[in-house]
Scaffold this motif. Sequence first.
Motif, PDB file in Angstrom:
ATOM      1  N   MET A 272     -88.560 107.624 -24.530  1.00 41.02           N
ATOM      2  CA  MET A 272     -87.809 106.873 -24.449  1.00 41.02           C
ATOM      3  C   MET A 272     -87.119 107.038 -22.750  1.00 41.02           C
ATOM      4  O   MET A 272     -87.763 108.198 -21.890  1.00 41.02           O
ATOM      5  CB  MET A 272     -86.488 108.018 -24.770  1.00 41.02           C
ATOM      6  N   ILE A 319     -85.823 101.816 -36.626  1.00 45.75           N
ATOM      7  CA  ILE A 319     -86.096 100.663 -35.168  1.00 45.75           C
ATOM      8  C   ILE A 319     -88.054 100.078 -35.913  1.00 45.75           C
ATOM      9  O   ILE A 319     -88.271  99.117 -35.573  1.00 45.75           O
ATOM     10  CB  ILE A 319     -86.968 101.209 -33.881  1.00 45.75           C
ATOM     11  N   LEU A 445     -93.007  99.624 -28.894  1.00 45.45           N
ATOM     12  CA  LEU A 445     -91.687  99.576 -27.812  1.00 45.45           C
ATOM     13  C   LEU A 445     -92.694  99.871 -26.552  1.00 45.45           C
ATOM     14  O   LEU A 445     -93.514 100.898 -25.938  1.00 45.45           O
ATOM     15  CB  LEU A 445     -91.167 100.911 -28.293  1.00 45.45           C
ATOM     16  N   CYS A 448     -87.901 102.516 -25.022  1.00 48.42           N
ATOM     17  CA  CYS A 448     -85.652 103.525 -26.040  1.00 48.42           C
ATOM     18  C   CYS A 448     -85.081 103.596 -25.012  1.00 48.42           C
ATOM     19  O   CYS A 448     -85.133 104.556 -24.184  1.00 48.42           O
ATOM     20  CB  CYS A 448     -86.506 103.878 -26.871  1.00 48.42           C
ATOM     21  N   LEU A 455     -80.204 105.432 -29.953  1.00 51.20           N
ATOM     22  CA  LEU A 455     -81.395 104.698 -29.565  1.00 51.20           C
ATOM     23  C   LEU A 455     -80.895 103.592 -28.982  1.00 51.20           C
ATOM     24  O   LEU A 455     -80.703 102.403 -29.970  1.00 51.20           O
ATOM     25  CB  LEU A 455     -82.523 105.151 -29.916  1.00 51.20           C
ATOM     26  N   PRO A 457     -83.900  99.855 -28.098  1.00 51.20           N
ATOM     27  CA  PRO A 457     -85.419  99.801 -28.221  1.00 51.20           C
ATOM     28  C   PRO A 457     -85.170  98.105 -27.800  1.00 51.20           C
ATOM     29  O   PRO A 457     -84.514  97.655 -27.624  1.00 51.20           O
ATOM     30  CB  PRO A 457     -85.714  99.745 -29.373  1.00 51.20           C
TER      31      PRO A 457
END
Length: 477
Positions: A272, A319, A445, A448, A455, A457
């Motif tokens: 992230m 996700i 991913l 993110c 969140l 993504p």
Amino acid sequence: MKAVLYARVSSKEQEKEGYSIPAQIKHCREYADKKGYQIVSEYIDVESAKRAGRTNFNRMIKHIRSDKNIQAIICHKVDRLCRNFRDYVTVDELNIKPMFVEEEFPDNAAGKLTFGMKVLLAKHYIDNLSDETKKGLNEKVEQGIWASRAPIGYQNNKTTHMIDIDPALAPVITKAFELYSTAGISLRELAKRLNAEFAHVMNGRSKFSKTHLERILKNPFYHGWFRWKGHLYRGSHEPAVTKELFDRVQSIFEMKNKPKTHRHEFAFGGLMTCGKCGCAITAEIHKAKYIYYHCTGSKGACDSAYIREQQLEPQFQQIVEGISIDRETAEWLLTVLKSSHDEEKEYHKSETRRLHREYARLQGLIDKAYEDYLSGVTDRAFWQDITAKWRNRQTTLQARMDRLNRANRSYLENASRIIELAQSAGRLYVKQPAAEKRKFLGVLLSNCILDGVMLYPTYRRPFDLIAEGVKTEKWGG
Ligand SMILES: [Zn+2]
């Protein structure tokens, strides 16, 4: 909004209903109207047994490249626009929207996915061949010459363009392998020892660190091989250590890695970035059980809040479910990809034929040159010089043929793996331990964004297309 129209028909198809050029044009024009596009040019290719080329397709590509106002190609079906394998990449690189009036499945998400998957796989295939653009590099690689900066212990020879042993530093590397192979020493201790013992030859280089040493000790370059684009090549450079010593060191790494379970693996570490400042989000553990994620704040203090892992867990689950497809869709996708594979096989065949022909042509030249030399038409130096050049070219061709075979094998394998993954993603994911979850998410991913507690993504190709299809829930079938 401006668009071009493309229609194509082959003589074989002309009798079939709906394939005629007037029908295609009519549908495309209506579609353009409905979507608010103004058609600025129409390109039509009619192929006969005699004329197989696609003159107007090529003209259209040229036109689009030169006119930045064109935003879309409108076409009746995917197979009208992209006849062969390379076309997908050509169209994709135009960076405009390909629009199809009718797909096998009326839903647009499915059409986009079909196209996207084909582009992705075509690209993967072509990347595997990586011909024209990186030809220079690959030629070197195929001759066993590392085509980049030499790793420590070696030098790039600027005159011969080869890789030479660095007489000052190579012994340091050999020593590192030897010391580590006895297993009694940690990487940290090894770094310390080398830094103390060899400070005088380091010549301004930064000191050895634990991670740097690990990279060195795992690099096959030092026993005479090298990795290039996922493949191992036998190098032409002199090895710094023997294969036996290298292997011994690898087995020590494996041994040491096994019992290392106490270090905590965070499920969402490194996935992230902070929505406020763009820094990475990192994890830490409190009181040995509570896991918190927070902004590293490396670009300056950031006031985004700490967030508990439990708050992220259901969001990541969602996700993953965002790309879960059912069996029917998976089967449909596989059919689509199989047809794509047929196109690829055709490309493969013609490409192989072309390479063989070129190889034989060179052989003819080599034979002829030899005759000329024997009969006194040319002198020895000329004959040797020219023959070496052609042989070199033959080696490159041979390597390309090998590459072609490799690419061919991995093609459908990759496609099926992606689909399998999408089909079982949700189910698989729940069962995984943290480290595996992380890996899994890393495949899906590219990034993110964590904004507050929410969140957002960004899926990697082709999962972004699958996600779009799942979201609209309007898959064909
Ligand atoms: Zn931040």
